[in-house]
Write a protein that holds these residues in place. Sequence first.
Motif, PDB file in Angstrom:
ATOM      1  N   MET A 146       3.560  17.051 -13.277  1.00 50.46           N
ATOM      2  CA  MET A 146       3.710  18.465 -12.933  1.00 50.46           C
ATOM      3  C   MET A 146       5.160  18.919 -13.109  1.00 50.46           C
ATOM      4  N   ALA A 147       6.089  18.016 -12.820  1.00 49.81           N
ATOM      5  CA  ALA A 147       7.507  18.349 -12.988  1.00 49.81           C
ATOM      6  C   ALA A 147       7.852  18.545 -14.459  1.00 49.81           C
ATOM      7  N   PHE A 148       7.389  17.619 -15.304  1.00 47.13           N
ATOM      8  CA  PHE A 148       7.728  17.683 -16.724  1.00 47.13           C
ATOM      9  C   PHE A 148       7.030  18.838 -17.444  1.00 47.13           C
ATOM     10  N   SER A 149       5.977  19.373 -16.835  1.00 45.33           N
ATOM     11  CA  SER A 149       5.271  20.508 -17.446  1.00 45.33           C
ATOM     12  C   SER A 149       5.539  21.813 -16.688  1.00 45.33           C
ATOM     13  N   PHE A 150       6.526  21.800 -15.802  1.00 45.35           N
ATOM     14  CA  PHE A 150       6.771  22.916 -14.887  1.00 45.35           C
ATOM     15  C   PHE A 150       6.989  24.242 -15.619  1.00 45.35           C
ATOM     16  N   TYR A 151       7.721  24.202 -16.725  1.00 47.81           N
ATOM     17  CA  TYR A 151       8.044  25.433 -17.448  1.00 47.81           C
ATOM     18  C   TYR A 151       7.119  25.680 -18.643  1.00 47.81           C
ATOM     19  N   LYS A 152       6.058  24.902 -18.736  1.00 49.61           N
ATOM     20  CA  LYS A 152       5.105  25.087 -19.823  1.00 49.61           C
ATOM     21  C   LYS A 152       4.013  26.074 -19.403  1.00 49.61           C
ATOM     22  N   SER A 153       3.141  26.414 -20.333  1.00 52.48           N
ATOM     23  CA  SER A 153       2.071  27.368 -20.042  1.00 52.48           C
ATOM     24  C   SER A 153       1.079  26.775 -19.042  1.00 52.48           C
ATOM     25  N   ARG A 154       0.319  27.652 -18.414  1.00 58.38           N
ATOM     26  CA  ARG A 154      -0.667  27.207 -17.426  1.00 58.38           C
ATOM     27  C   ARG A 154      -1.675  26.237 -18.051  1.00 58.38           C
ATOM     28  N   LYS A 155      -2.087  26.544 -19.277  1.00 62.16           N
ATOM     29  CA  LYS A 155      -3.064  25.698 -19.961  1.00 62.16           C
ATOM     30  C   LYS A 155      -2.520  24.289 -20.171  1.00 62.16           C
ATOM     31  N   VAL A 156      -1.280  24.208 -20.594  1.00 61.26           N
ATOM     32  CA  VAL A 156      -0.655  22.899 -20.821  1.00 61.26           C
ATOM     33  C   VAL A 156      -0.484  22.156 -19.503  1.00 61.26           C
ATOM     34  N   ARG A 157      -0.114  22.880 -18.466  1.00 61.49           N
ATOM     35  CA  ARG A 157       0.072  22.245 -17.158  1.00 61.49           C
ATOM     36  C   ARG A 157      -1.233  21.635 -16.653  1.00 61.49           C
ATOM     37  N   VAL A 158      -2.319  22.348 -16.850  1.00 63.71           N
ATOM     38  CA  VAL A 158      -3.623  21.829 -16.414  1.00 63.71           C
ATOM     39  C   VAL A 158      -3.943  20.525 -17.137  1.00 63.71           C
ATOM     40  N   VAL A 159      -3.651  20.473 -18.428  1.00 68.15           N
ATOM     41  CA  VAL A 159      -3.889  19.248 -19.205  1.00 68.15           C
ATOM     42  C   VAL A 159      -3.038  18.109 -18.656  1.00 68.15           C
ATOM     43  N   TYR A 160      -1.770  18.385 -18.384  1.00 65.38           N
ATOM     44  CA  TYR A 160      -0.870  17.366 -17.826  1.00 65.38           C
ATOM     45  C   TYR A 160      -1.405  16.840 -16.493  1.00 65.38           C
ATOM     46  N   ILE A 161      -1.849  17.760 -15.643  1.00 63.85           N
ATOM     47  CA  ILE A 161      -2.326  17.365 -14.314  1.00 63.85           C
ATOM     48  C   ILE A 161      -3.579  16.498 -14.424  1.00 63.85           C
ATOM     49  N   ARG A 162      -4.504  16.907 -15.268  1.00 65.44           N
ATOM     50  CA  ARG A 162      -5.740  16.131 -15.430  1.00 65.44           C
ATOM     51  C   ARG A 162      -5.440  14.717 -15.907  1.00 65.44           C
ATOM     52  N   ARG A 163      -4.592  14.619 -16.908  1.00 63.21           N
ATOM     53  CA  ARG A 163      -4.249  13.297 -17.438  1.00 63.21           C
ATOM     54  C   ARG A 163      -3.514  12.461 -16.397  1.00 63.21           C
ATOM     55  N   ALA A 164      -2.661  13.108 -15.622  1.00 64.32           N
ATOM     56  CA  ALA A 164      -1.908  12.382 -14.602  1.00 64.32           C
ATOM     57  C   ALA A 164      -2.824  11.865 -13.497  1.00 64.32           C
ATOM     58  N   ILE A 165      -3.809  12.666 -13.115  1.00 65.01           N
ATOM     59  CA  ILE A 165      -4.759  12.213 -12.090  1.00 65.01           C
ATOM     60  C   ILE A 165      -5.538  11.002 -12.594  1.00 65.01           C
ATOM     61  N   VAL A 166      -5.946  11.045 -13.854  1.00 67.43           N
ATOM     62  CA  VAL A 166      -6.644   9.897 -14.446  1.00 67.43           C
ATOM     63  C   VAL A 166      -5.734   8.668 -14.437  1.00 67.43           C
TER      64      VAL A 166
ATOM     65  N   ALA B  77       0.819  -1.213   0.000  1.00 66.86           N
ATOM     66  CA  ALA B  77       0.000   0.000   0.000  1.00 66.86           C
ATOM     67  C   ALA B  77       0.854   1.265   0.000  1.00 66.86           C
ATOM     68  N   SER B  78       1.971   1.225   0.723  1.00 69.95           N
ATOM     69  CA  SER B  78       2.834   2.410   0.761  1.00 69.95           C
ATOM     70  C   SER B  78       3.366   2.729  -0.630  1.00 69.95           C
ATOM     71  N   LEU B  79       3.874   1.710  -1.315  1.00 70.84           N
ATOM     72  CA  LEU B  79       4.393   1.935  -2.663  1.00 70.84           C
ATOM     73  C   LEU B  79       3.278   2.332  -3.628  1.00 70.84           C
ATOM     74  N   LEU B  80       2.094   1.774  -3.427  1.00 69.47           N
ATOM     75  CA  LEU B  80       0.962   2.156  -4.279  1.00 69.47           C
ATOM     76  C   LEU B  80       0.724   3.658  -4.203  1.00 69.47           C
ATOM     77  N   HIS B  81       0.646   4.187  -2.989  1.00 68.60           N
ATOM     78  CA  HIS B  81       0.380   5.618  -2.827  1.00 68.60           C
ATOM     79  C   HIS B  81       1.561   6.462  -3.305  1.00 68.60           C
ATOM     80  N   ILE B  82       2.770   5.987  -3.057  1.00 71.75           N
ATOM     81  CA  ILE B  82       3.951   6.716  -3.527  1.00 71.75           C
ATOM     82  C   ILE B  82       3.940   6.823  -5.049  1.00 71.75           C
ATOM     83  N   VAL B  83       3.703   5.695  -5.711  1.00 74.67           N
ATOM     84  CA  VAL B  83       3.755   5.679  -7.176  1.00 74.67           C
ATOM     85  C   VAL B  83       2.590   6.460  -7.779  1.00 74.67           C
ATOM     86  N   SER B  84       1.382   6.256  -7.256  1.00 79.59           N
ATOM     87  CA  SER B  84       0.226   6.947  -7.840  1.00 79.59           C
ATOM     88  C   SER B  84       0.356   8.462  -7.685  1.00 79.59           C
ATOM     89  N   SER B  85       0.775   8.916  -6.509  1.00 76.20           N
ATOM     90  CA  SER B  85       0.993  10.357  -6.332  1.00 76.20           C
ATOM     91  C   SER B  85       2.220  10.819  -7.108  1.00 76.20           C
TER      92      SER B  85
END
Length: 228
Positions: A160-180, A145-153
């Motif tokens: 968020m790291a890979f989109s850190f220097y991108k536009s806000r719009k692109v970052r939102v897309v990255y975050i949404r897809r990552a949460i899914v 369970a610990s690794l599950l939560h570590i990996v999923s988060s």
Amino acid sequence: MSIEIIFWAFFGGIVPALLWLDFWLHEDRKHPEPRNLVARTFLLGMLAVLFVLPLQKGTDVMMPGLIMPAIIIWAILEELFKFIAGWLGGMRTNENDEPVDQIVYMITAALGFVALENTLFILGPLADADIAGSVITGNLRFIGASLLHIVSSGIIGSAMAFSFYKSRKVRVVYIRRAIVAAVIFHVLFNVLILKFGGTGTILAFSAVWVGAIGLLWAFERAKKIAPR
């Protein structure tokens, strides 16, 4: 329930989470995050459990017998509240100034969540004087369970790291897809454990270890990301 039982349950839940946290913070030792923000994020991750549990109980009441929808909703709740804990804990502060910081705060929030969740799981066997059961539960959750939560988060933090220097719009897309993606990973882990017995458990544990290796790779890549 005695104070001693509660103490040992907290010990069994929090200490392993802190060991995991120390490992991941060591990966960011060259530019560490402020300890007060790390502590705040960890505590907010723990607090998230207190919000998630009633909502999960409510899901069970509203969907009796509907196991698969409940599993999906449970995963969504956990991933969203861990994300909120990471965001409120450190990601919205001025100290969040490097791509890799996103992964650090998301993992820290996840481990805070793990700490209290594991405490509650260990509390049951301890209250029944089942010492062996509490040790087995603690060990299994330390790995699985610990690794599950570590990996999923970590999936969300990496996006968020890979989109850190991108536009806000692109970052939102990255975050949404990552949460899914995090929710899907979380659901698959739970389904393998609940539906496929011993073979499913082996596959689930293998998946989180592979995910952890991938997260280490993402961590190293995130350290090298620079503005263009």
